[in-house]
Design an enzyme around this catalytic site. Structure first.
Site, PDB file in Angstrom:
ATOM      1  N   LYS A  61       0.849  -1.203   0.000  1.00  0.00           N
ATOM      2  CA  LYS A  61       0.000   0.000   0.000  1.00  0.00           C
ATOM      3  C   LYS A  61       0.882   1.250   0.000  1.00  0.00           C
ATOM      4  CE  LYS A  61      -3.902   1.962   2.664  1.00  0.00           C
ATOM      5  NZ  LYS A  61      -4.806   1.720   3.800  1.00  0.00           N
ATOM      6  N   SER A  65      -9.859   1.545   2.849  1.00  0.00           N
ATOM      7  CA  SER A  65      -9.010   2.338   1.988  1.00  0.00           C
ATOM      8  C   SER A  65      -7.953   1.525   1.237  1.00  0.00           C
ATOM      9  CB  SER A  65      -8.304   3.432   2.797  1.00  0.00           C
ATOM     10  OG  SER A  65      -7.395   2.863   3.720  1.00  0.00           O
ATOM     11  N   SER A  79      -9.796  -0.675   7.071  1.00  0.00           N
ATOM     12  CA  SER A  79      -9.245  -0.516   5.714  1.00  0.00           C
ATOM     13  C   SER A  79      -8.573  -1.737   5.114  1.00  0.00           C
ATOM     14  CB  SER A  79      -8.272   0.649   5.681  1.00  0.00           C
ATOM     15  OG  SER A  79      -9.006   1.836   5.575  1.00  0.00           O
TER      16      SER A  79
HETATM   17  N1  GLN Z   1     -13.015   3.890   6.410  1.00  0.00           N
HETATM   18  C1  GLN Z   1     -12.332   4.290   7.600  1.00  0.00           C
HETATM   19  C2  GLN Z   1     -11.969   5.736   7.521  1.00  0.00           C
HETATM   20  O1  GLN Z   1     -12.269   6.309   6.546  1.00  0.00           O
HETATM   21  C3  GLN Z   1     -11.171   3.420   7.849  1.00  0.00           C
HETATM   22  C4  GLN Z   1      -9.872   3.925   7.310  1.00  0.00           C
HETATM   23  C5  GLN Z   1      -8.738   3.024   7.618  1.00  0.00           C
HETATM   24  O2  GLN Z   1      -8.891   1.971   8.247  1.00  0.00           O
HETATM   25  N2  GLN Z   1      -7.559   3.454   7.237  1.00  0.00           N
HETATM   26  O3  GLN Z   1     -11.401   6.295   8.403  1.00  0.00           O
END
Ligand code: GLN
Length: 434
Positions: free
Chosen positions: A58, A133, A157
């Site tokens: 990532k 994400s 994410s």
């Molecule tokens: N969807 C969550 C957010 O927008 C999780 C993001 C993540 O785990 N990096 O914060």
């Protein structure tokens, strides 16, 4: 030709053909360099535990010489000057890093659509969101661009895109894996973890990257991950009102089969305050994200974030800047930390009564690009993943089938540091699904 050389060539071919459509990789390493490295690995007499694995990363994790752009204009030219601890550990075991993966900008998002380099398509369900994400991390594995990938999970994410793309994703316990070299979203919640085609590949990488690291004081030593007996265990099922009933039905069917085979028993459990998870998570994320990004001021690291980032990032920075104002004396952040502690204690209590907790990974199935979705619905995607981050425990999302052709994920959650148990249970579920 050797194993890794063959594999890399095949992966490069599929990436060349299909990455234009899927948009999982933002950067692929130079072909000559990759093949030379593959040959070197193939010729080694004593091979490491990750020999034979080609791994994507990532874009918020530092790999020396590659771009850790966080899929943002802010850091688009930022080349990592060093390897994150997880990367040094992978390299030391002969894993081959192939390139950097797309994600929601600065890991803020749910669908994989907020990357400044464009959205990631779902290889298991073309034309639909891949989840975020870690969108590229899940999509690259599902598309067959690499064997395994690394993602980061602050509130879901890793697990959400794994579920949407039909692959396995692990959120390790807080402190199980070093965050050194991860560009943080929220330092008290972030964890790096693997996404893979099956539980045993995910477990192998997890075992390589885990453990104490002097550069991250929250890390702790842990025993090697090994298979544990899973007979006669007890579990509790947790859900939230928004969940698509068909997902619950599918999970119930799998659990009934597993219970039959392994003599598992279900206990009624109730996790108090789980409904406060989303409200608790965001003030923590906003405050910590705002603080972490102060060094992106246009001088040392990239461009000034306020001038270069997209809507979702700016929304969080605005929120973080507001609630961090001196006159509020940290009251919102502290209140959120108090509730985080309550939720953590509640999970500890329940996980003292049952061996593991089962939850859907997401309340909904992935939708088509362009579908109008409210902000409330977006926030609700993480309703069942955020609790795991707040409670600092470990959680895995396992693909359990499809509904209307759309992948469904189920979470198995265990106490902090009980990764071996979680992996062993997940392997049993995987066998039942196959
Ligand atoms: N969807 C969550 C957010 O927008 C999780 C993001 C993540 O785990 N990096 O914060």
């Amino acid at each position: 030709m050797g194993l890794v050389e063959d594999k890399v060539k095949a992966y490069l071919n599929s990436i060349k053909k299909y990455n234009k459509i899927i948009n999982a990789f933002l950067e692929v390493r130079n072909e000559k360099e990759l093949i030379a490295e593959a040959k070197l690995l193939d010729s080694k007499e004593k091979k490491g535990r990750l020999y034979g694995y080609v791994i994507g990363v990532k874009s918020n994790i530092c790999v020396k010489g590659l771009h850790a752009s966080c899929a943002s204009k802010t850091l688009e030219d930022y080349q990592a000057p060093y390897d994150a601890t997880v990367i040094s550990r992978i390299k030391a075991e002969d894993g081959l890093i192939i390139g950097m993966l797309n994600c929601d900008e600065f890991a803020c998002g749910w669908t994989g659509e907020t990357s400044v380099f464009g959205r990631t398509d779902n290889p298991s369900l073309p034309g639909h969101i891949s989840g975020g994400s870690s969108s590229g991390s899940a999509a690259s594995v599902a598309a067959g661009f690499c064997d395994i990938s690394l993602g980061s999970d602050t509130g879901g994410s890793i697990r959400v895109p794994a579920s949407f793309c039909g692959v396995v994703g692990v959120k390790p316990s807080y402190g199980f894996v070093s965050r050194y070299g991860l560009i943080d979203l929220s330092m008290s919640l972030d964890q790096i973890g693997p996404i893979a085609k099956n539980v045993s590949d995910a477990s192998l990488v997890l075992d390589v990257i885990k453990g104490k690291d002097d550069r991250d004081t929250t890390t702790f030593e842990s025993k090697p991950i090994k298979n544990e007996k899973t007979n006669r265990m007890s579990f509790g099922l947790v859900s939230v009102p928004q969940v698509d009933i068909r997902i619950i039905d599918m999970i119930a069917t799998i659990l009934a089969k597993a219970s039959d085979k392994l003599k598992w028993s279900e206990k009624k459990i109730n996790i108090k305050n789980i409904d406060l998870a989303i409200q608790t998570y965001h003030p923590i994320v906003w405050t910590e994200f705002f603080s972490a990004t102060r060094r992106m001021d246009g001088r040392r690291f990239g461009k000034k974030i306020e001038d270069s980032a997209g809507e979702e990032v700016l929304r969080r920075l605005a929120g973080g800047s507001e609630i961090s104002k001196a006159e509020f004396e940290g009251q919102y952040y502290h209140k959120a930390l108090v509730v985080k502690e309550l939720i953590k204690k509640e999970f500890e209590r329940v996980l003292g009564e049952v061996d593991f907790i089962v939850m859907p990974t997401t309340p909904f199935l992935p939708w088509k690009f362009g579908t109008k979705v409210s902000l409330e619905k977006l926030y609700a995607i993480d309703a069942l993943t955020i609790p795991g981050n707040l409670a600092e425990i470990c959680a895995i999302s396992i693909p359990i089938g499809k509904i209307d052709g759309k992948p469904v994920g189920m979470q198995v959650v265990c106490s902090k540091g009980h990764e071996s148990k979680m992996i062993s249970i997940a392997k049993e579920i995987e066998k039942i699904v196959q």
